[in-house]
Design a protein around this motif. Sequence first.
Motif, PDB file in Angstrom:
ATOM      1  N   ARG A  23       0.828  -1.207   0.000  1.00 51.16           N
ATOM      2  CA  ARG A  23       0.000   0.000   0.000  1.00 51.16           C
ATOM      3  C   ARG A  23       0.861   1.255   0.000  1.00 51.16           C
ATOM      4  O   ARG A  23       0.530   2.248  -0.654  1.00 51.16           O
ATOM      5  CB  ARG A  23      -0.942   0.002   1.200  1.00 51.16           C
ATOM      6  N   LEU A  24       1.954   1.227   0.746  1.00 52.92           N
ATOM      7  CA  LEU A  24       2.871   2.367   0.746  1.00 52.92           C
ATOM      8  C   LEU A  24       3.353   2.666  -0.663  1.00 52.92           C
ATOM      9  O   LEU A  24       3.437   3.838  -1.072  1.00 52.92           O
ATOM     10  CB  LEU A  24       4.066   2.074   1.662  1.00 52.92           C
ATOM     11  N   HIS A  25       3.640   1.630  -1.428  1.00 51.69           N
ATOM     12  CA  HIS A  25       4.152   1.814  -2.780  1.00 51.69           C
ATOM     13  C   HIS A  25       3.048   1.992  -3.813  1.00 51.69           C
ATOM     14  O   HIS A  25       3.339   2.172  -5.001  1.00 51.69           O
ATOM     15  CB  HIS A  25       5.044   0.619  -3.158  1.00 51.69           C
ATOM     16  N   GLY A  26       1.808   1.955  -3.386  1.00 55.81           N
ATOM     17  CA  GLY A  26       0.696   2.158  -4.310  1.00 55.81           C
ATOM     18  C   GLY A  26       0.078   3.535  -4.225  1.00 55.81           C
ATOM     19  O   GLY A  26      -0.921   3.816  -4.881  1.00 55.81           O
ATOM     20  N   GLN A  27       0.700   4.423  -3.431  1.00 60.81           N
ATOM     21  CA  GLN A  27       0.171   5.773  -3.256  1.00 60.81           C
ATOM     22  C   GLN A  27       0.874   6.748  -4.191  1.00 60.81           C
ATOM     23  O   GLN A  27       1.918   6.454  -4.764  1.00 60.81           O
ATOM     24  CB  GLN A  27       0.347   6.205  -1.803  1.00 60.81           C
ATOM     25  N   ASN A  28       0.275   7.938  -4.322  1.00 54.80           N
ATOM     26  CA  ASN A  28       0.889   8.974  -5.154  1.00 54.80           C
ATOM     27  C   ASN A  28       0.508  10.340  -4.616  1.00 54.80           C
ATOM     28  O   ASN A  28      -0.358  10.466  -3.745  1.00 54.80           O
ATOM     29  CB  ASN A  28       0.467   8.818  -6.611  1.00 54.80           C
ATOM     30  N   GLU A  29       1.166  11.371  -5.136  1.00 49.41           N
ATOM     31  CA  GLU A  29       0.996  12.733  -4.625  1.00 49.41           C
ATOM     32  C   GLU A  29      -0.268  13.419  -5.138  1.00 49.41           C
ATOM     33  O   GLU A  29      -0.606  14.493  -4.662  1.00 49.41           O
ATOM     34  CB  GLU A  29       2.208  13.588  -5.019  1.00 49.41           C
ATOM     35  N   THR A  30      -0.956  12.826  -6.097  1.00 50.62           N
ATOM     36  CA  THR A  30      -2.076  13.529  -6.712  1.00 50.62           C
ATOM     37  C   THR A  30      -3.381  12.762  -6.494  1.00 50.62           C
ATOM     38  O   THR A  30      -3.594  12.187  -5.438  1.00 50.62           O
ATOM     39  CB  THR A  30      -1.794  13.772  -8.203  1.00 50.62           C
ATOM     40  N   TRP A  31      -4.233  12.743  -7.486  1.00 50.10           N
ATOM     41  CA  TRP A  31      -5.595  12.223  -7.307  1.00 50.10           C
ATOM     42  C   TRP A  31      -5.752  10.786  -7.811  1.00 50.10           C
ATOM     43  O   TRP A  31      -6.846  10.215  -7.683  1.00 50.10           O
ATOM     44  CB  TRP A  31      -6.583  13.116  -8.067  1.00 50.10           C
ATOM     45  N   TYR A  32      -4.694  10.200  -8.378  1.00 47.04           N
ATOM     46  CA  TYR A  32      -4.842   8.844  -8.913  1.00 47.04           C
ATOM     47  C   TYR A  32      -5.167   7.861  -7.792  1.00 47.04           C
ATOM     48  O   TYR A  32      -4.625   7.957  -6.686  1.00 47.04           O
ATOM     49  CB  TYR A  32      -3.562   8.398  -9.620  1.00 47.04           C
ATOM     50  N   PRO A  33      -6.042   6.912  -8.041  1.00 43.61           N
ATOM     51  CA  PRO A  33      -6.415   5.948  -6.993  1.00 43.61           C
ATOM     52  C   PRO A  33      -5.231   5.064  -6.604  1.00 43.61           C
ATOM     53  O   PRO A  33      -4.300   4.853  -7.386  1.00 43.61           O
ATOM     54  CB  PRO A  33      -7.542   5.123  -7.634  1.00 43.61           C
ATOM     55  N   GLU A  34      -5.287   4.555  -5.394  1.00 48.69           N
ATOM     56  CA  GLU A  34      -4.245   3.666  -4.883  1.00 48.69           C
ATOM     57  C   GLU A  34      -4.119   2.441  -5.792  1.00 48.69           C
ATOM     58  O   GLU A  34      -5.117   1.847  -6.204  1.00 48.69           O
ATOM     59  CB  GLU A  34      -4.625   3.243  -3.463  1.00 48.69           C
ATOM     60  N   THR A  35      -2.880   2.080  -6.129  1.00 47.31           N
ATOM     61  CA  THR A  35      -2.617   0.971  -7.048  1.00 47.31           C
ATOM     62  C   THR A  35      -1.529   0.104  -6.447  1.00 47.31           C
ATOM     63  O   THR A  35      -0.363   0.497  -6.421  1.00 47.31           O
ATOM     64  CB  THR A  35      -2.173   1.503  -8.424  1.00 47.31           C
ATOM     65  N   LEU A  36      -1.884  -1.087  -5.971  1.00 50.08           N
ATOM     66  CA  LEU A  36      -0.935  -1.925  -5.233  1.00 50.08           C
ATOM     67  C   LEU A  36      -0.163  -2.863  -6.159  1.00 50.08           C
ATOM     68  O   LEU A  36      -0.765  -3.520  -7.010  1.00 50.08           O
ATOM     69  CB  LEU A  36      -1.653  -2.761  -4.174  1.00 50.08           C
ATOM     70  N   PRO A  37       1.172  -2.930  -5.995  1.00 49.47           N
ATOM     71  CA  PRO A  37       1.922  -3.988  -6.666  1.00 49.47           C
ATOM     72  C   PRO A  37       1.676  -5.316  -5.977  1.00 49.47           C
ATOM     73  O   PRO A  37       1.149  -5.371  -4.858  1.00 49.47           O
ATOM     74  CB  PRO A  37       3.371  -3.532  -6.492  1.00 49.47           C
ATOM     75  N   SER A  38       2.092  -6.408  -6.606  1.00 46.48           N
ATOM     76  CA  SER A  38       1.967  -7.732  -5.990  1.00 46.48           C
ATOM     77  C   SER A  38       3.056  -7.967  -4.951  1.00 46.48           C
ATOM     78  O   SER A  38       2.854  -8.711  -3.985  1.00 46.48           O
ATOM     79  CB  SER A  38       2.042  -8.817  -7.068  1.00 46.48           C
ATOM     80  N   ALA A  39       4.210  -7.331  -5.161  1.00 47.30           N
ATOM     81  CA  ALA A  39       5.343  -7.492  -4.250  1.00 47.30           C
ATOM     82  C   ALA A  39       6.280  -6.311  -4.458  1.00 47.30           C
ATOM     83  O   ALA A  39       6.235  -5.628  -5.495  1.00 47.30           O
ATOM     84  CB  ALA A  39       6.080  -8.805  -4.507  1.00 47.30           C
ATOM     85  N   VAL A  40       7.135  -6.089  -3.460  1.00 48.92           N
ATOM     86  CA  VAL A  40       8.126  -5.008  -3.528  1.00 48.92           C
ATOM     87  C   VAL A  40       9.512  -5.614  -3.340  1.00 48.92           C
ATOM     88  O   VAL A  40       9.744  -6.363  -2.383  1.00 48.92           O
ATOM     89  CB  VAL A  40       7.875  -3.941  -2.448  1.00 48.92           C
ATOM     90  N   ALA A  41      10.427  -5.303  -4.251  1.00 46.88           N
ATOM     91  CA  ALA A  41      11.802  -5.786  -4.171  1.00 46.88           C
ATOM     92  C   ALA A  41      12.731  -4.624  -3.863  1.00 46.88           C
ATOM     93  O   ALA A  41      12.526  -3.503  -4.352  1.00 46.88           O
ATOM     94  CB  ALA A  41      12.213  -6.444  -5.481  1.00 46.88           C
ATOM     95  N   TYR A  42      13.774  -4.900  -3.057  1.00 49.95           N
ATOM     96  CA  TYR A  42      14.746  -3.884  -2.664  1.00 49.95           C
ATOM     97  C   TYR A  42      16.148  -4.336  -3.096  1.00 49.95           C
ATOM     98  O   TYR A  42      16.918  -4.863  -2.299  1.00 49.95           O
ATOM     99  CB  TYR A  42      14.725  -3.670  -1.159  1.00 49.95           C
ATOM    100  N   PRO A  43      16.507  -4.152  -4.368  1.00 48.76           N
ATOM    101  CA  PRO A  43      17.842  -4.564  -4.806  1.00 48.76           C
ATOM    102  C   PRO A  43      18.923  -3.659  -4.235  1.00 48.76           C
ATOM    103  O   PRO A  43      18.670  -2.503  -3.880  1.00 48.76           O
ATOM    104  CB  PRO A  43      17.765  -4.430  -6.326  1.00 48.76           C
ATOM    105  N   GLU A  44      20.147  -4.195  -4.185  1.00 46.85           N
ATOM    106  CA  GLU A  44      21.279  -3.435  -3.660  1.00 46.85           C
ATOM    107  C   GLU A  44      22.416  -3.305  -4.660  1.00 46.85           C
ATOM    108  O   GLU A  44      23.335  -2.518  -4.433  1.00 46.85           O
ATOM    109  CB  GLU A  44      21.783  -4.087  -2.369  1.00 46.85           C
TER     110      GLU A  44
END
Length: 458
Positions: A24-45
């Motif tokens: 949910r954190l990664h599905g938010q945005n600064e404007t009016w677009y509706p929340e859009t959830l990814p299936s998973a979040v990866a953190y490469p290094e």
Amino acid sequence: MPDALAQLADLLGPRLVTTEADRRLHGQNETWYPETLPSAVAYPETTEEVSAILKICHAKSLPVTAYGAASSLEGQHLALNGGLCLDMARMNRLLSVTPEDLLCVVQPGITRKRLNEELRATGLFFSVDPGADASLGGMAATRASGTTAVRYGTIRENILGLEVVLADGTVIRTGSHARKSATGYDLTHLMIGSEGTLGIITEMTVRLHGQPEAVAAATCRFGSVEEAVNCVILTIQSGIPMARIELLDQFMVRGFNLYSKSALPEVPHLFLEFHGSSAAVAEQMASFGEIAEEFGVSGWQTATQAEERNALWAMRHNAHYASAALGAGAGGGHVWPTDTCVPISRLAEAVTWAQEKTVEMGLTATIVGHVGDGNFHVGLSVDPEDKAVMARAESFAHALGEKALSLGGTVSGEHGIGIGKQHFMADEHGTAVATMRAIKTALDPTNILNPGKLLPPA
């Protein structure tokens, strides 16, 4: 998809996250677009991890959306088709600095503020300042601009080379540390502004600039937006090397007064900054003052201390939130942001048209812009639940884009295309859109990289 996520979990361990909170954190945005959830979040290094991730996703046709600081205003970072959100925050190092060549090499997750903090002792700085503390990878992907572009150029002019991972995991390098090249296709600038649809940027070689000996900021006000814009036009045509020259209409000033608790007179303003030697800054200010007198300038105030200048630009950088504050008072609270860029000679016509059109359509709106290069933003106050207001906002945004094109401009000088402006691509680029699609197909044949963005549906 489960098989792909299992392989990614084997590769990344706890750095592949599927919790609803992170999605949910990664599905938010600064404007009016509706929340859009990814299936998973990866953190490469590392670049090697990004390459391995893309090999898996390419083989399994799993969509991949790159994620920086999430400050984009056209939804470029939203995972419209689900799939994997590739959060680049851990690839955030300054890798090297070469002061003699005025350049440094960075990873994409480093933000502009952190980079400049690390550069402070070198006497150099990274110039591109879009307002938000954006990541450099995101700035490159969206071809960012900002308040200092009038003097130092956009991100496009400040990147010498890139390391990019293509959709199938292939790692390529573009450009070099040299200031120019006459070899091969210009892949560096192909990737800049591609919004994550052609590859994932994993390293950047960027230009730096010497910190100026003297800096002075100023504010002044005018009786109308047209007078302020005409002052800007003559200033630029006169060759005064402005470091920043920002327009605020009276509604944007009202938003600042609400959000930043300032007490500016609610009339059109210019926010200015001058860089150079002490003598050069004084000369620039005097030359600008002479031009401004022709357009009825008043209320001139100067800020030379760092704290004063920082407070001034912090207020300007919070324009998006100030627009939201103004809209909240009018029953909105969300902002539909849009921007255009026109030839400097047509700027007054475009800005006054936009101001009059919002009033005609009954929209609460602010106008603010990096008008030294013809770029301005309109922030429309909207309530996503109010269908009538949303329809008027969409109608205005479309009309503004058409107006910009009719004046020889572009539908976006800074925000990019993302979700919201795809329908303009054919109008602005014509048959070149087919060439863009051919490039996309060649580099991303399975369409896993940020699908649904930039290019309109075929």
